[in-house]
Structure formats: structure tokens, C-alpha cells
Design an enzyme around this catalytic site. Structure first.
Site, PDB file in Angstrom:
ATOM      1  N   ARG A  50     -40.831  64.993  41.370  1.00 43.62           N
ATOM      2  CA  ARG A  50     -41.225  66.582  41.458  1.00 43.62           C
ATOM      3  C   ARG A  50     -41.292  67.087  43.119  1.00 43.62           C
ATOM      4  O   ARG A  50     -41.558  66.400  43.850  1.00 43.62           O
ATOM      5  CB  ARG A  50     -42.460  66.123  40.693  1.00 43.62           C
ATOM      6  CG  ARG A  50     -42.717  68.488  40.617  1.00 43.62           C
ATOM      7  CD  ARG A  50     -44.170  68.269  39.554  1.00 43.62           C
ATOM      8  NE  ARG A  50     -44.707  67.927  39.746  1.00 43.62           N
ATOM      9  CZ  ARG A  50     -45.742  67.602  38.694  1.00 43.62           C
ATOM     10  NH1 ARG A  50     -45.647  67.665  37.677  1.00 43.62           N
ATOM     11  NH2 ARG A  50     -46.553  66.951  38.903  1.00 43.62           N
ATOM     12  N   ASP A  61     -55.335  72.774  34.825  1.00 46.43           N
ATOM     13  CA  ASP A  61     -54.607  72.105  35.360  1.00 46.43           C
ATOM     14  C   ASP A  61     -53.794  71.769  35.635  1.00 46.43           C
ATOM     15  O   ASP A  61     -52.621  71.138  36.596  1.00 46.43           O
ATOM     16  CB  ASP A  61     -55.823  70.453  35.655  1.00 46.43           C
ATOM     17  CG  ASP A  61     -55.084  70.140  33.876  1.00 46.43           C
ATOM     18  OD1 ASP A  61     -55.858  71.498  32.595  1.00 46.43           O
ATOM     19  OD2 ASP A  61     -54.438  69.773  33.514  1.00 46.43           O
ATOM     20  N   ASP A 118     -46.264  71.747  35.819  1.00 48.89           N
ATOM     21  CA  ASP A 118     -46.650  70.453  34.755  1.00 48.89           C
ATOM     22  C   ASP A 118     -46.184  71.050  33.216  1.00 48.89           C
ATOM     23  O   ASP A 118     -46.290  71.363  32.263  1.00 48.89           O
ATOM     24  CB  ASP A 118     -47.996  70.014  34.736  1.00 48.89           C
ATOM     25  CG  ASP A 118     -48.220  69.131  35.681  1.00 48.89           C
ATOM     26  OD1 ASP A 118     -47.934  68.375  35.961  1.00 48.89           O
ATOM     27  OD2 ASP A 118     -49.658  68.681  34.941  1.00 48.89           O
TER      28      ASP A 118
HETATM   29  P1  AMP Z   1     -51.009  66.872  30.914  1.00 50.07           P
HETATM   30  O1  AMP Z   1     -50.767  66.842  30.135  1.00 50.07           O
HETATM   31  O2  AMP Z   1     -49.919  65.811  31.159  1.00 50.07           O
HETATM   32  O3  AMP Z   1     -51.228  67.835  32.139  1.00 50.07           O
HETATM   33  O4  AMP Z   1     -51.736  65.573  31.882  1.00 50.07           O
HETATM   34  C1  AMP Z   1     -53.103  65.357  31.672  1.00 50.07           C
HETATM   35  C2  AMP Z   1     -54.464  65.053  32.312  1.00 50.07           C
HETATM   36  O5  AMP Z   1     -54.109  63.203  31.744  1.00 50.07           O
HETATM   37  C3  AMP Z   1     -53.629  64.170  33.651  1.00 50.07           C
HETATM   38  O6  AMP Z   1     -55.229  64.173  34.850  1.00 50.07           O
HETATM   39  C4  AMP Z   1     -52.837  63.591  33.944  1.00 50.07           C
HETATM   40  O7  AMP Z   1     -52.652  62.811  35.040  1.00 50.07           O
HETATM   41  C5  AMP Z   1     -53.137  62.942  32.400  1.00 50.07           C
HETATM   42  N1  AMP Z   1     -52.079  61.655  31.914  1.00 50.07           N
HETATM   43  C6  AMP Z   1     -51.043  61.905  31.240  1.00 50.07           C
HETATM   44  N2  AMP Z   1     -50.766  60.990  30.674  1.00 50.07           N
HETATM   45  C7  AMP Z   1     -50.766  60.310  30.957  1.00 50.07           C
HETATM   46  C8  AMP Z   1     -50.571  58.821  30.843  1.00 50.07           C
HETATM   47  N3  AMP Z   1     -49.546  57.974  30.956  1.00 50.07           N
HETATM   48  N4  AMP Z   1     -51.138  57.719  31.666  1.00 50.07           N
HETATM   49  C9  AMP Z   1     -51.811  58.319  32.260  1.00 50.07           C
HETATM   50  N5  AMP Z   1     -53.028  59.297  32.739  1.00 50.07           N
HETATM   51  C10 AMP Z   1     -51.827  60.571  31.958  1.00 50.07           C
HETATM   52 MG    MG Z   2     -51.426  68.292  33.677  1.00 49.88          MG
END
Ligand code: AMP
Ligand code: MG
Length: 486
Positions: free
Chosen positions: A176, A252, A262
Site C-alpha cells: 500500500r 483506526d 483500510d
Molecule cells: P482491520 O479490521 O483490518 O482494520 O484490523 C483491526 C486491527 O486488527 C488492526 O490492529 C489490525 O492490525 C489487526 N489485525 C487484523 N487482522 C489481523 C491478523 N490476521 N493478524 C494480526 N492482526 C490483525
Molecule cells: Mg484497520
């Protein structure tokens, strides 16, 4: 034009130190392969498009190789998820590899998503699956081509590394690009942990590097907050005008630059539906299509709360009051253009609302409606579109008012068509198109993803050889359930 080893890194965020991020090396994925690359994104780094053919390209974007001048960091942040505060988020599976300084003097963050575990991985595996990586890639480049501000995507690399989600899938990485990866949640983290010195340091960093023109204002932090509000009002106006649902508007996932950020279970509306909820996991419909406007305002208030150590509360309140009027003005302007109107009239808001109600009631395809409206002169176009509506009397009344409104426009049919086709895309990233390309890619055929990316990077162009991508979705394709799992 540069080759990969000629990129120049200037890692400003890394230099902020360990309070703001942690040094982590990417963990490679097995048997890496290039799924798709964006020449337009490569151009942002002055990269020769042929660089994508070099074996080094795949290695760099699958964690097997690293520039000696990159300084990979996992950033710390927190945020409000579905309205509740989560004190510890952060880059759980993505790394800021570094900041590339291009020939134009711009810095571009290189963020490798799916790069393995970090101190912020919590229960996660640090990985991203091929499916969600392709979805982020396609959307980033397509929204940009539509004129909707977005983070960009350089490439997707696939692998044979197994990853467990609802079923077993394979790991992938998406590279990205964005001028900054600072989210609303970065400020929230330092506010709620009462690290107000660090909060100020972060604000000064963002001010100097991304809102430099605010530095000379009487109240630089307030000027910056106002600009963040303006940019987000404009962003949401574009989402609403083009039928884009983000799906997970947690703080976030909100960028301080006002770019779409995101990508998760997003969707473009097929049939117009103001209440559409694209995220299958969003039971209460918090992030429904029409809620995106008040939610953006709510998110900006959460950012404002985090900035209370730096900006007086009454100033924050007054600034937040700008959001809705700014949004409304931008949205009206975009919708007028989509309707081919060349000037403003005070009845336009009602004309647009009536149209949306008719579209909703008859489940009319949102993108195709506007494209067809511009295909032929207005009198003819409304006759062609009439068949789509159940409430014929309602549509006829609307069409009569619309025709009256366009009567004094003195452009030729071809000028009108060019103008309207320039704002009304023929091609839109429909979920079913992404789904078909993903299914092929999961079987090792990357041709469909590459072709879809190509078509969607010129969404306003006629591209007759690809007209099948502009068709109405098949019945199965309208009801795909996209969850948060990625
Ligand atoms: P997101 O829903 O993708 O915006 O992610 C929310 C949070 O969860 C962020 O802090 C991401 O880095 C973490 N996260 C999402 N998927 C994973 C994963 N497979 N492993 C570790 N952290 C994750
Ligand atoms: Mg996120």
C-alpha cells in the site's frame, strides 16, 4: 525512470522513535508470485513499469528481500471500533517499510500488509489472505481512477503459505502507498494513555509534514483540524455520490489525510439502497450506506476529543460544526454534475432526494442509471430509463421537472454526453466482478484480476471490448456476503 534499487528512502516516521512504532522485520511467505501490479502506482515512485518483471520485485514485496535503507516499523494506534474504545490496536499484520522520496519531492509510505506478526498482533496471525489483498488492490486503484481520494496499491503477491480463516486459504501481501499512514486512532492512543507530550510530538510531525500551510496560521493545530474536517467532508461526499460503502468506519480506519483507507468488506451499490449494509458482521447496521455521513462526523468528534490537550473545546466544537454544511455543499455539487446540470438551483436538493427515493423504491441500478442518463439527449434518456421504474407516475413527474430544469442548457447532445460521461463511470467495482476474479486467482489464474484492474483503471472510458463488465450483476452476484474476515 528508476529501477527498484534506485529508490531513495527518507524514513521520517521511523525517526520519531520507539514511542510511536516498533522495529519489526517482514516474515516472508512461501513460493511468492506476482498476482497483479499497478503501473500507475509504480509511477508515483518513478518506477519503470518493467521493474515488476524483475524477480527482485516479487522478493521485495513478499518479505524475502529488503532495501538496506528501509526501516520497517509497526505503528502503534488505538481507536473506536463499532462505537466502543479499543485501547490497543496498532499494525498487527502490516509494516511501514519506509518512506520513498520521489523525483517530485513527495514522500510515499510503503506499507506491506500481511507481513507477519508484530507486537500488536494480539490473537491474529499477522497474515492477509489472497482474497482480501486482491480486494484492497482493486479498490485502491479504482477509487483513485474515479476521483475518490484513496490510499494506493502497488502490487499483490500471492504464496503457498496456508492461512486459516473460516476455511484454509493462502497468504498474500499487498503493498500500500499513501503520503501518510497516520489514522485518527494514532491521536486517540496518545490521548487515552495520557502521553500528552507524545500527542503534541505527533501533532507537530503531522503538521510539519502533511499540513505545512497550517504552520503559519494563528492557531496551527486548529487550522489542521479544520483541514482534516474539510478533507473528510469532501471524501464522504464522493462516497455518497458514487455509492461507495466502506463497511468498517472505525476510527483506526480513518486517515488524517481524508483518503479512503483500510479496505475491508466494502461495496459499491448495485441497486440503489440507502440502507445497504455491506459488512455481513455489522448486525446493527452502524455503518450502513446512509449512516456514513453521521458516522464520519462522530469519528471526527472522537479525533477532536483526542486533541483537547492542544485545542480549546469551544474551537473544536465550532470546527466540527463545519462538517455537515461542507459535506452537503460538496455532495450537491457532485450530484448536480452527475445529473448534467450546469448551474445551481435551490430546488436541486429536493430534485435529487426525489430521484433517490424513486431509485430506491424500484431497486434501480445506481451506476447504470447515471451513465444511461448521459447516453442520449435528456428527453430521450428519460424515456429509455422510464421502464426501470415501478412508480411510473412518480418517475414521469420527476422527469418533467428534470427536463424543465435542463431546458435552458444550450449544449449540443455530444457536449452533454462528453460532460456527463466524464463524471458518470461506465465501469464500477461490483462485488461479483471482484469475486469472479478472486476465484480464478485462487486457482492460480491471474488473468482475470489483471484484466479487471485494467478496465477499472479507466472507469469513464467506453472500452467497448469490455462492455460485459458494465452489465447488471447476475442475481447471485447481488447478494454476496462479505464479512470482516481477511
Ligand atoms: P482491520 O479490521 O483490518 O482494520 O484490523 C483491526 C486491527 O486488527 C488492526 O490492529 C489490525 O492490525 C489487526 N489485525 C487484523 N487482522 C489481523 C491478523 N490476521 N493478524 C494480526 N492482526 C490483525
Ligand atoms: Mg484497520
Amino acid at each position: 525512470m528508476k529501477s527498484l534499487d534506485e529508490l531513495i528512502f527518507d524514513n521520517r516516521f521511523a525517526r520519531l522513535g520507539d514511542t510511536f512504532s516498533s522495529a519489526v522485520l517482514p516474515a516472508p511467505i512461501e513460493e511468492p508470485r506476482l498476482v497483479v501490479a499497478s503501473n500507475a502506482a509504480m509511477a508515483l515512485l518513478d518506477l519503470d513499469p518493467r521493474a515488476a518483471d524483475a524477480p527482485e520485485f516479487v522478493q521485495l514485496f513478499s518479505g524475502h528481500k529488503l532495501w538496506s535503507t528501509a526501516e520497517p516499523r509497526a505503528m502503534v494506534y488505538s481507536g473506536h471500533q463499532f462505537g466502543s474504545y479499543n485501547p490497543q490496536l496498532g499494525d498487527g499484520r502490516g509494516l511501514l517499510l519506509g518512506e520513498v522520496l520521489n523525483n517530485a519531492g513527495e514522500h510515499w509510505d510503503l506499507h506491506l500488509k500481511g507481513a507477519g506478526m508484530t507486537p500488536y498482533s494480539r490473537m491474529g496471525d499477522g497474515r492477509a489472505v489472497l482474497r482480501s489483498s486482491i480486494r484492497e488492490f482493486l479498490a485502491s486503484e479504482h477509487l483513485h481512477a474515479l476521483g475518490i481520494p484513496s490510499s494506493r496499491a502497488l502490487c499483490v503477491t500471492g504464496s503457498s503459505t496456508p492461512v486459516r480463516r473460516e476455511k484454509f486459504e493462502t497468504a498474500a501481501m499487498v503493498l500500500r502507498l499513501a503520503p501518510s499512514h497516520v489514522r485518527f486512532g494514532h491521536f486517540e492512543f496518545f490521548y487515552y494513555t495520557r502521553q500528552h507530550e507524545a500527542l503534541k510530538q505527533l501533532a507537530d510531525f503531522v503538521l510539519a509534514n502533511h499540513f505545512a500551510d497550517c504552520q503559519t496560521e494563528a492557531q496551527p493545530y486548529l487550522a489542521m483540524f479544520r483541514q482534516i474536517i474539510e478533507r473528510n467532508a469532501e471524501l464522504i461526499a464522493r462516497w455518497q455520490a458514487y455509492g461507495f460503502c466502506h463497511g468498517v468506519m472505525n476510527t483506526d480506519n480513518m486517515s488524517i489525510l481524508g483518503i479512503t483507507f483500510d479496505y475491508g468488506p466494502y461495496a459499491f451499490l448495485d441497486d440503489f439502497d440507502a440502507n445497504h449494509v455491506c459488512n455481513h458482521s455489522d448486525d446493527s447496521g452502524r455503518y450502513s450506506f446512509s449512516n456514513q455521513v453521521p458516522i464520519a462526523h462522530w469519528n471526527l468528534s472522537a479525533l477532536g476529543q483526542a486533541l483537547t490537550p492542544l485545542i480549546a473545546v469551544e474551537d473544536l466544537r465550532a470546527a466540527l460544526g463545519l462538517f455537515l454544511p461542507l459535506y452537503q455543499a460538496q455532495y450537491l455539487d457532485l450530484m448536480r454534475r452527475r445529473l448534467g446540470l450546469q448551474d445551481a438551483d435551490e430546488g436541486d436538493e429536493a430534485l435529487i432526494q426525489r430521484l433517490l427515493q424513486l431509485l430506491q423504491q424500484s431497486a434501480v441500478d445506481y451506476t447504470r442509471f447515471f451513465r444511461t442518463l448521459g447516453d442520449s439527449p435528456a428527453e430521450q434518456a428519460v424515456q429509455v430509463l422510464r421502464d426501470e421504474f415501478v412508480d411510473l407516475a412518480g418517475f414521469d413527474a420527476w422527469a418533467a421537472d428534470y427536463l424543465q430544469r435542463t431546458q435552458h442548457h444550450d449544449d449540443t447532445p455530444s457536449a452533454r454526453q462528453t460532460r456527463m460521461h466524464g463524471v458518470n463511470p461506465k465501469y464500477i467495482l461490483r462485488n461479483y466482478l471482484a469475486q469472479e476474479a478472486i476465484q480464478a486467482a485462487e486457482l492460480g489464474d491471474y488473468g482475470p484480476v489483471r484484466e479487471l484492474h485494467h478496465v477499472l483503471s479507466q472507469p469513464f472510458a467506453e472500452q467497448p471490448e469490455f462492455a460485459h463488465y458494465a452489465q447488471r450483476p447476475p442475481h447471485w452476484g447481488k447478494h454476496l456476503e462479505i464479512s470482516c474476515s481477511s
